[in-house]
Scaffold this active site. Sequence first.
Site, short mmCIF file in Angstrom:
data_model
loop_
_atom_site.label_atom_id
_atom_site.label_comp_id
_atom_site.label_asym_id
_atom_site.label_seq_id
_atom_site.Cartn_x
_atom_site.Cartn_y
_atom_site.Cartn_z
N GLY A 1 -1.48 -3.55 14.93
CA GLY A 1 -0.85 -3.48 13.62
C GLY A 1 -0.41 -2.07 13.30
N ALA A 2 0.50 -1.96 12.33
CA ALA A 2 1.02 -0.63 11.95
C ALA A 2 1.25 -0.52 10.46
CB ALA A 2 2.32 -0.35 12.70
N LYS B 1 0.82 -1.22 0.00
CA LYS B 1 0.00 0.00 0.00
C LYS B 1 0.85 1.27 0.00
CE LYS B 1 -4.11 -2.12 1.98
NZ LYS B 1 -5.18 -2.04 3.00
#
Length: 537
Positions: A393-394, A319
Amino acid sequence: MTYLCCPIFVHAVDTALQEAARAKQQGADLVEYRIDDLADRPQDAAQLVAQSPSPCLCTCRLAEEGGEFDGEETQRIALLEAVGLASPGPSYLDLELASYQRSANLRQKVHLVVDQSGEIENNRSPGLNSGGRSARLILSAHDFQGRPSNLTRKLADMAAHPACRVVKTAWMARSLRDNLEAFELIRDSPKPAVALCMGEFGAPSRILAKKAGAFLTFARLDGDVGTAPGQPTLHELLNLYRWKQQQPSTSVYGVIGWPIGHSKSPHLHNAGFSAAGFDGVYLPMPIPPEYEHFKATVGAWIDDPHLHFNGASVTIPHKQNLLKFVREREGHVDPLADRVGAANTLVVKRDPSGAVRSLEARNSDVDGALDAIAQPLGGARAELATRHAVVLGAGGSARAVIAGLVDTGAAVTLCHYKPEPAHKLAEEFGIDAAPWDQRTAVDANLWINTTPVGMHPNVDDSPLGDTTPDAFGPGVVVFDAVYNPPETKFLQQARAAGCAVATGVEMFLRQAAAQFEAWTNQPAPLATFRQVMADMG
């Protein structure tokens, strides 16, 4: 015309005939009988061909090119003579170029049973006629290790032989870019051609063979292993990948990720294209994580003037690579994607000549996530302002969720197993960060998983491990961005503790709808999308 051929390994004639009948019923134009195992039973092979319910191609493949025949050449010659003289006979005989060049005896005997009358007009199909001695000769070359260095020379040698009616090559693909070369070889061939790439990276060469103008492609029966790595099933090619609707002008889309085999996006978008009457086909596009792979592959696909690659869904881990790529190509990054620092949608616009007019990176994850999370709260995003959220999450999905939650006024605590990216992301958005090993101790009433933990096939994993947070209970909302499976272990843990849950399916549907509309300029068929997801469980 591009023919759809179903390969069948033959061990028993009756079984092979039954499989051929199934292949015909499922939509195959012809079958390939792999008669490697019949070298000592030439009469059985002749009987098989004579009784075939469909036009057929016969192949006795040497072990050195991926087959199972390792006997004497005289034995194989007798087998090919027997099937070539069957009445009615096969439409085609497939023989390796190396064998054809090596053995004068083999060439002589094969020439006695194949049709050598006349020359074929440039790239025109010689058809599927059968009967008598009308078999046509396919010369082929295969490499299960990678692209052979002398590939172009081999194809030229095949085409130079007057008896050869179709040229065929297959090699193990190194990346998605190999498919572009396969399509180019088909376009440039002076005779009808088959060029296939094997393995996970080679799927487009099989799925898009009709668009590319190949002589044929191979698709296996359901439950069968096929004859080469990466062969789709007849059902997949005809029903999932819109085989009958494909034409040279068909637009190509895909889902880019690593890994990507689990994705339901091809099912969703191809069904959507059919419902909307849109001329497109959507493929899985595996690209390794490094930016160099992304840049080289996506750039080559966009720049190919014949492929009509007009957009993609982009998922883990690409992404942020998409943003970088579009910026480097001087494309447009929409403000939301810019603020989030991640994009999940590539839109390619072309002028009437097919030249690229613009590239755009968009983010449809934010709205999709917020709408999904708000569902258990009556659908009102305003309710999120009263929540303290833990985001696990990151990555790109985490950035989208955090950006959306911050905009609503929710308090957010970020947990990630790598402290450095967690603190960096928390500082960027002005939120708190907690150590990964203390994630279950956070006092929060909204829990969100944006990691791939629990995604198919690792359905027994949870980002919480086997521990349920003390905060879990009635009044707490738990959301998992993973949509395959729809009910993850993370959500099962939440339900067992009395939490309200929101599945990743709703987020997936809503972000997909935004992508569909960006590509087609048509309203997304959400009812079709929901039915597809329901049918897939």
